[in-house]
Design a protein around this motif. Structure first.
Motif, short mmCIF file in Angstrom:
data_model
loop_
_atom_site.label_atom_id
_atom_site.label_comp_id
_atom_site.label_asym_id
_atom_site.label_seq_id
_atom_site.Cartn_x
_atom_site.Cartn_y
_atom_site.Cartn_z
N SER A 13 -1.33 8.23 -5.45
CA SER A 13 -1.10 6.97 -4.73
C SER A 13 0.35 6.90 -4.22
O SER A 13 0.60 6.58 -3.06
CB SER A 13 -1.40 5.80 -5.67
OG SER A 13 -1.13 4.57 -5.05
N VAL A 16 1.12 9.17 -1.23
CA VAL A 16 0.69 8.61 0.06
C VAL A 16 1.70 7.58 0.56
O VAL A 16 2.15 7.64 1.71
CB VAL A 16 -0.72 7.99 -0.06
CG1 VAL A 16 -1.10 7.23 1.21
CG2 VAL A 16 -1.76 9.07 -0.35
N GLU A 21 3.58 14.85 1.65
CA GLU A 21 2.41 15.74 1.68
C GLU A 21 2.43 16.76 0.55
O GLU A 21 1.40 17.04 -0.08
CB GLU A 21 2.34 16.47 3.03
CG GLU A 21 1.96 15.57 4.19
CD GLU A 21 1.86 16.34 5.50
OE1 GLU A 21 1.17 17.38 5.53
OE2 GLU A 21 2.47 15.89 6.49
N ALA A 24 1.39 15.21 -2.68
CA ALA A 24 -0.05 14.90 -2.65
C ALA A 24 -0.86 16.16 -2.97
O ALA A 24 -1.83 16.11 -3.74
CB ALA A 24 -0.45 14.34 -1.28
N LEU A 46 -5.68 8.48 -3.83
CA LEU A 46 -5.35 8.55 -2.40
C LEU A 46 -5.71 7.26 -1.65
O LEU A 46 -4.90 6.74 -0.89
CB LEU A 46 -6.05 9.75 -1.77
CG LEU A 46 -5.62 11.13 -2.31
CD1 LEU A 46 -6.53 12.22 -1.76
CD2 LEU A 46 -4.16 11.43 -1.95
N GLY A 49 -3.49 4.44 -2.56
CA GLY A 49 -2.21 4.59 -1.89
C GLY A 49 -2.26 4.12 -0.45
O GLY A 49 -1.35 3.45 0.05
N MET A 50 -3.36 4.43 0.24
CA MET A 50 -3.51 4.02 1.63
C MET A 50 -3.66 2.50 1.73
O MET A 50 -3.18 1.88 2.68
CB MET A 50 -4.72 4.74 2.25
CG MET A 50 -4.62 4.89 3.76
SD MET A 50 -3.25 5.92 4.30
CE MET A 50 -2.93 5.19 5.91
N CYS A 70 1.75 8.38 6.21
CA CYS A 70 1.02 8.14 4.95
C CYS A 70 -0.36 8.80 5.03
O CYS A 70 -0.83 9.43 4.08
CB CYS A 70 0.84 6.65 4.70
SG CYS A 70 2.34 5.78 4.23
N SER A 71 -1.00 8.67 6.18
CA SER A 71 -2.35 9.24 6.33
C SER A 71 -2.30 10.76 6.30
O SER A 71 -3.22 11.41 5.80
CB SER A 71 -3.01 8.74 7.61
OG SER A 71 -2.46 9.36 8.75
N ALA A 73 -0.27 12.53 4.47
CA ALA A 73 -0.17 12.86 3.03
C ALA A 73 -1.53 12.69 2.37
O ALA A 73 -1.96 13.52 1.55
CB ALA A 73 0.87 11.96 2.35
N MET A 74 -2.24 11.61 2.75
CA MET A 74 -3.56 11.37 2.17
C MET A 74 -4.52 12.51 2.52
O MET A 74 -5.24 13.01 1.66
CB MET A 74 -4.10 10.04 2.68
CG MET A 74 -5.45 9.69 2.12
SD MET A 74 -6.33 8.63 3.24
CE MET A 74 -6.49 9.64 4.68
N THR A 119 -10.81 6.59 4.62
CA THR A 119 -10.28 6.56 3.25
C THR A 119 -10.98 5.50 2.41
O THR A 119 -10.94 5.55 1.19
CB THR A 119 -8.76 6.28 3.22
OG1 THR A 119 -8.52 4.98 3.71
CG2 THR A 119 -8.00 7.28 4.02
#
Length: 221
Positions: A13, A16, A21, A24, A46, A49-50, A70-71, A73-74, A119
């Motif tokens: 989390s 993200v 990255e 993650a 994940l 976190g988003m 952020c996305s 990294a997710m 997500t």
């Protein structure tokens, strides 16, 4: 939940939210090595976190560039975990057709909604931008979509949204699909006028709206 699971989900989390990255991927690899359920790691790590990133966007602490990082990294974490998903761990996904209406090529907002829908566990078919109304309807019928999500940033192309709703009504299939709309010039009043099922002011709001629209179907299942 064991302490080690809790720590790994928190790391995912945080990675993200921190747009990290590498972290993650490292945390996702540790989840796999320890035999922890990949679906729970996606949902409680994940995706959580988003959601936090979406909240920061709501509060105007994050903006679109941060959300996109952020996305990234997710998705980096998801790529590690996806091959380890057990099919029985995931209920049937609700399907969404998303796109930017004909005449408009602005798609950053649409891409953001797509990422956050994915997500949140939705199965998203992204038609892209400059999409004629008939194509939304055809694709929704083809894949058995639950939701049609329409986006535009231009006042001159807003009427394409109404055309989608009209075509569904003319074909006698309006009640089979929930239609949601969003974008700069769109308002709740416009959504009501064209007969859409909902209006979202931003990406985080779109997820809340999509979840609420499929919730009655889940309760009935």
């Amino acid at each position: 939940m064991s302490q080690i699971e809790q720590e790994l989900f928190q790391r995912l989390s945080d990675a993200v939210v921190d747009m990290d990255e590498d972290e993650a991927v490292a945390a996702a690899n540790e989840v796999v090595e320890r035999g922890i359920d990949a679906y729970r790691a996606i949902e409680l790590g994940l995706s959580a976190g988003m959601e936090r990133a979406g909240q920061l966007f709501d509060e105007e602490e994050y903006f679109i560039p941060e959300l996109l990082m952020c996305s990234d990294a997710m998705y980096a974490g998801m790529d590690v975990l996806k091959p380890h998903l057990r099919s029985d761990g995931v209920s049937e996904k609700h399907k969404v057709v998303i796109g930017v209406v004909e005449g408009d090529t602005h798609d950053i907002g649409k891409n953001l909604v797509k990422i956050m829908l994915e997500t949140s566990g939705f199965d998203v078919t992204d038609l892209g931008r400059d999409i004629p109304p008939a194509r939304f309807v055809e694709t929704a019928k083809e894949i058995g979509a639950n939701i049609i999500a329409l986006s535009t940033l231009m006042t001159t192309t807003m009427e394409g949204m109404g055309a989608v709703v009209r075509q569904l009504s003319e074909e006698g299939i309006r009640d089979r699909f929930k239609v949601i709309v969003g974008g700069g010039p769109i308002s709740q009043g416009f959504a009501d006028r064209i007969g859409a099922d909902g209006y979202a002011v931003n990406a985080a709001d779109a997820i809340r709206l999509a979840r609420s629209l499929v919730a009655p179907a889940e309760a009935a299942a």
